[in-house]
Design a protein around this motif. Structure first.
Motif, PDB file in Angstrom:
ATOM      1  N   SER A  33       0.824  -1.215   0.000  1.00 56.50           N
ATOM      2  CA  SER A  33       0.000   0.000   0.000  1.00 56.50           C
ATOM      3  C   SER A  33       0.861   1.270   0.000  1.00 56.50           C
ATOM      4  O   SER A  33       0.358   2.358  -0.247  1.00 56.50           O
ATOM      5  CB  SER A  33      -0.935   0.014   1.208  1.00 56.50           C
ATOM      6  N   ASP A  34       2.166   1.117   0.228  1.00 54.72           N
ATOM      7  CA  ASP A  34       3.014   2.319   0.339  1.00 54.72           C
ATOM      8  C   ASP A  34       3.772   2.627  -0.951  1.00 54.72           C
ATOM      9  O   ASP A  34       4.826   3.244  -0.925  1.00 54.72           O
ATOM     10  CB  ASP A  34       3.996   2.162   1.507  1.00 54.72           C
ATOM     11  N   VAL A  35       3.243   2.209  -2.085  1.00 53.30           N
ATOM     12  CA  VAL A  35       3.912   2.502  -3.358  1.00 53.30           C
ATOM     13  C   VAL A  35       3.259   3.709  -4.020  1.00 53.30           C
ATOM     14  O   VAL A  35       2.093   4.019  -3.752  1.00 53.30           O
ATOM     15  CB  VAL A  35       3.847   1.293  -4.325  1.00 53.30           C
ATOM     16  N   SER A  36       4.028   4.369  -4.911  1.00 53.00           N
ATOM     17  CA  SER A  36       3.464   5.514  -5.632  1.00 53.00           C
ATOM     18  C   SER A  36       2.396   5.069  -6.627  1.00 53.00           C
ATOM     19  O   SER A  36       1.432   5.786  -6.887  1.00 53.00           O
ATOM     20  CB  SER A  36       4.558   6.268  -6.380  1.00 53.00           C
ATOM     21  N   TYR A  37       2.620   3.898  -7.210  1.00 54.61           N
ATOM     22  CA  TYR A  37       1.645   3.384  -8.196  1.00 54.61           C
ATOM     23  C   TYR A  37       1.907   1.908  -8.470  1.00 54.61           C
ATOM     24  O   TYR A  37       2.962   1.373  -8.099  1.00 54.61           O
ATOM     25  CB  TYR A  37       1.713   4.177  -9.513  1.00 54.61           C
ATOM     26  N   PHE A  38       0.935   1.306  -9.145  1.00 52.85           N
ATOM     27  CA  PHE A  38       1.078  -0.072  -9.619  1.00 52.85           C
ATOM     28  C   PHE A  38       1.076  -0.035 -11.151  1.00 52.85           C
ATOM     29  O   PHE A  38       0.127   0.452 -11.758  1.00 52.85           O
ATOM     30  CB  PHE A  38      -0.079  -0.932  -9.098  1.00 52.85           C
ATOM     31  N   HIS A  39       2.140  -0.532 -11.750  1.00 51.83           N
ATOM     32  CA  HIS A  39       2.282  -0.494 -13.210  1.00 51.83           C
ATOM     33  C   HIS A  39       2.069  -1.885 -13.814  1.00 51.83           C
ATOM     34  O   HIS A  39       2.602  -2.876 -13.309  1.00 51.83           O
ATOM     35  CB  HIS A  39       3.694  -0.017 -13.574  1.00 51.83           C
ATOM     36  N   TYR A  40       1.307  -1.910 -14.904  1.00 49.17           N
ATOM     37  CA  TYR A  40       1.161  -3.191 -15.623  1.00 49.17           C
ATOM     38  C   TYR A  40       1.029  -2.926 -17.120  1.00 49.17           C
ATOM     39  O   TYR A  40       0.767  -1.803 -17.560  1.00 49.17           O
ATOM     40  CB  TYR A  40      -0.049  -3.984 -15.084  1.00 49.17           C
ATOM     41  N   THR A  41       1.260  -3.958 -17.897  1.00 46.67           N
ATOM     42  CA  THR A  41       1.137  -3.929 -19.355  1.00 46.67           C
ATOM     43  C   THR A  41      -0.206  -4.567 -19.688  1.00 46.67           C
ATOM     44  O   THR A  41      -0.399  -5.760 -19.433  1.00 46.67           O
ATOM     45  CB  THR A  41       2.275  -4.750 -20.000  1.00 46.67           C
ATOM     46  N   SER A  42      -1.127  -3.779 -20.238  1.00 47.58           N
ATOM     47  CA  SER A  42      -2.498  -4.301 -20.369  1.00 47.58           C
ATOM     48  C   SER A  42      -2.629  -5.392 -21.416  1.00 47.58           C
ATOM     49  O   SER A  42      -3.507  -6.248 -21.323  1.00 47.58           O
ATOM     50  CB  SER A  42      -3.466  -3.153 -20.674  1.00 47.58           C
ATOM     51  N   ASN A  43      -1.757  -5.361 -22.411  1.00 46.54           N
ATOM     52  CA  ASN A  43      -1.783  -6.414 -23.446  1.00 46.54           C
ATOM     53  C   ASN A  43      -0.346  -6.728 -23.812  1.00 46.54           C
ATOM     54  O   ASN A  43       0.420  -5.829 -24.168  1.00 46.54           O
ATOM     55  CB  ASN A  43      -2.552  -5.941 -24.668  1.00 46.54           C
ATOM     56  N   ASN A  44      -0.001  -7.989 -23.703  1.00 45.83           N
ATOM     57  CA  ASN A  44       1.385  -8.394 -23.930  1.00 45.83           C
ATOM     58  C   ASN A  44       1.539  -8.887 -25.355  1.00 45.83           C
ATOM     59  O   ASN A  44       1.297 -10.051 -25.675  1.00 45.83           O
ATOM     60  CB  ASN A  44       1.775  -9.427 -22.874  1.00 45.83           C
ATOM     61  N   THR A  45       1.922  -7.951 -26.189  1.00 47.43           N
ATOM     62  CA  THR A  45       1.972  -8.084 -27.635  1.00 47.43           C
ATOM     63  C   THR A  45       2.716  -9.343 -28.095  1.00 47.43           C
ATOM     64  O   THR A  45       2.337  -9.960 -29.091  1.00 47.43           O
ATOM     65  CB  THR A  45       2.700  -6.836 -28.210  1.00 47.43           C
ATOM     66  N   ILE A  46       3.746  -9.684 -27.379  1.00 49.77           N
ATOM     67  CA  ILE A  46       4.607 -10.802 -27.784  1.00 49.77           C
ATOM     68  C   ILE A  46       4.006 -12.147 -27.399  1.00 49.77           C
ATOM     69  O   ILE A  46       4.090 -13.118 -28.158  1.00 49.77           O
ATOM     70  CB  ILE A  46       6.010 -10.643 -27.144  1.00 49.77           C
ATOM     71  N   TYR A  47       3.348 -12.181 -26.230  1.00 53.04           N
ATOM     72  CA  TYR A  47       2.943 -13.469 -25.635  1.00 53.04           C
ATOM     73  C   TYR A  47       1.459 -13.764 -25.798  1.00 53.04           C
ATOM     74  O   TYR A  47       1.002 -14.856 -25.447  1.00 53.04           O
ATOM     75  CB  TYR A  47       3.326 -13.480 -24.145  1.00 53.04           C
TER      76      TYR A  47
END
Ligand SMILES: Cc1ncc(COP(=O)(O)O)c(C=O)c1O
Ligand SMILES: Cc1ncc(COP(=O)(O)O)c(C=O)c1O
Ligand SMILES: [Mg+2]
Ligand SMILES: [Mg+2]
Ligand SMILES: [Mg+2]
Ligand SMILES: [Mg+2]
Lengths: 355, 355
Positions: free
Chosen positions: A135-149
């Motif tokens: 909960s103490d992070v600035s943000y949560f980053h993710y890749t919404s679509n993994n083009t390669i996989y």
């Protein structure tokens, strides 16, 4: 012979975008000049930028308090700009592929990165679930679509601000922008040619980090100047605008999502049915609607090259899978007509009958 | 009515560039696909990149040991990348205008900047001379052509490596690349549309700074990947290639220099002769061959707006001077035909006769 454009990016664009851009390369907005040779500060080009921003806001229902930018540098530059502007001490990242990994690498220049989960162990053939986001992070980053996989992620339910690389599925479905501090995407899949990068950033998320930010890497620079701090990529932005107009005329992201579900189903159904092919993604709910990855079944593994040649001879372009996954990848973005998907399915069926 | 395109950038391009680009926006290299929708890793696009790099090397006689890159981000991003990669502790900068100032600002993020001289006191209407460059700097940076103020600089004779922003005069004249560690230029004047940035960097100048460099800001990233680390700006690079082909067919930078001297002379001669107009640059040897800046003489100052309207009605586009200088600016890059310059001179003479 009709070509079927399955390239992963740069990739298929609507005829409308191509025709309007070709026209404007010669005569833009009645000026008698090419869109490539008018000042970005001319009233004609300012109108292009304004309309492109307005259409992004309309199509994605971007709420008040967000800025929409067209920058240069690709999503790869956003891997750096995102943490530069938003990462105070720590950020959480989900590792679902090569692009996530590159985003993590840049974030580490600027602070601590918590990798909450990774599917690297099995060449990213699934989306990790049940991870904990501190909960103490600035943000949560993710890749919404993994083009390669060939995997795709619905908006995660977490209690921290979201940052997403949506390079390969933006405008393919509705998203709730209000959940995000930042969304970014290289244009070269669903939006336009490479050379433009779309950024949607929550104004209130900025100005919270202590570090000085170099001018060109600072979102506030570009917000204040309405994407005209320096010369924007004028022709690519013009082409993006054409795709946005086409999107709106074709029912927007809601209609796109329906079409994309139908289109992907035709191909996945054939992959599942056909004894010679199988999908690379384990769980059906993780399958991407944009990049369909598949390989030969073990019994038919020897026929991979033969099928590649067979499909190529029938006009399929860009269906070779990424070298880290092997097999095939059919990228079927918004502009991909169902006829091309059907042509690939026909080739798979014909090939099966031959064996 | 015929339009005369005097925009400062993006600016006039050869008909050849426009026609070839419009064609390729629909059907690129016989693929049946747009240049905007083929993979940057397709053999057709790789050939474009390779040929563009080869032509830059040929036209500018780039010696062995230099890399030629096509990046994104504009010259403004180079203001940051140059010091990130090359500034160890200290660098010297010559301040000849707004662009120099911005370059200085970014360099200060990374080390000490010695401003060796400045013409800021008189709105940059001359090129400082007789300055001393300290010998213990990593490099000496200057802006070879000051787009806003109409001044231009021959290659300085200094004993440290040179770094130059050549955004607005690259390919307008021969240069001795061997004197430089780094040359950079946004494409949108003499080369092509905005969205591509040309970088010519001496390989041996790299790897000398201690600091870690973010991936996308590191020249070695792009050198290793031959400008394909991430997706390059494909259509803009294609358009740049067309201009390079046109340049070669038209005698290269040597022939351009002759034409540019002749073209500029026609306009400067009229500015000097005509009692209503005067140049803004004090010393004739400082006058730019690319951007001709002029104002009304004090006796006719009241007629500025009237002449602007008169010239605009005759098809002149983009001749309003930058707000910091006032008056007029005629940008007369390589692709500018002498006919357009003559049209402007005719308008000046006709206007003089009317008064
Ligand atoms: C999901 C994703 N992120 C990032 C990138 C890199 O984008 P760019 O080449 O614009 O830097 C790509 C590939 O184009 C991608 O598919
Ligand atoms: C000399 C010079 N340097 C730098 C720039 C800024 O270039 P860009 O807009 O590509 O960042 C310009 C203007 O285009 C310029 O004329
Ligand atoms: Mg990935
Ligand atoms: Mg099967
Ligand atoms: Mg200047
Ligand atoms: Mg005079």
């Amino acid at each position: 012979m009709k070509k079927h454009n399955f390239y992963a990016g740069p990739s298929i664009l609507p005829e409308f975008t191509k025709e309007k851009t070709a026209e404007a390369a010669l005569n833009f907005a009645g000026t008698g000049l090419s869109v490539m040779e008018v000042s970005h500060r001319s009233k004609e080009f300012v109108a292009v930028m304004d309309e492109a921003v307005a259409l992004v806001k309309e199509l994605l229902k971007v709420p008040e308090g967000y800025s929409v930018l067209f920058l240069q540098g690709g999503a790869s530059t956003q891997f750096l700009m995102a943490p530069y502007n938003l990462l105070d001490k720590k950020a959480a990242y989900l590792n679902t592929g090569a692009w996530s990994k590159k985003a993590i690498k840049e974030a580490k220049f600027l602070g601590e990165v918590v990798e909450v989960a990774s599917s690297a162990d099995t060449v990213y053939n699934y989306i990790p679930k049940g991870y904990e986001v501190p909960s103490d992070v600035s943000y949560f980053h993710y890749t919404s679509n993994n083009t390669i996989y060939g995997t795709q992620i619905p908006t995660p339910e977490v209690d921290v601000p979201l940052v997403a690389d949506m390079s390969s599925d933006i405008f393919s479905r509705p998203i709730d922008v209000s959940k995000y501090d930042l969304i970014y995407a290289g244009a070269q899949k669903n939006l336009g040619p490479s050379g433009a990068t779309l950024v949607i950033v929550k104004d209130a998320a900025l100005g919270k980090v202590e570090r000085p930010i170099p001018t060109m890497l600072d979102y506030t620079t570009h917000i204040k100047a309405e994407s005209m701090f320096n010369t924007p990529s004028t022709l690519p932005v013009f082409a993006c605008l054409q795709t946005l107009i086409w999107l709106k005329e074709n029912g927007g992201v809601e209609a796109m999502e329906q079409k994309n579900i139908e289109k992907a189903k035709i191909l996945y159904d054939e992959i599942d049915r056909n004894k010679m092919f199988q999908g690379t993604v384990l769980a059906k709910e993780d399958r991407s609607l944009m990049n369909v990855t598949f390989i030969m079944t073990p019994e038919y593994a020897e026929f991979e090259k033969e099928f590649m040649d067979f499909a190529t001879a029938k006009g399929m372009l860009g269906i070779k899978g990424h070298r880290s996954v092997g097999g095939f990848r059919a990228s079927i973005y918004n502009a991909m007509p169902v006829e091309s998907i059907q042509a690939l399915v026909d080739a798979m069926q014909e090939f099966e009958k031959m064996k």
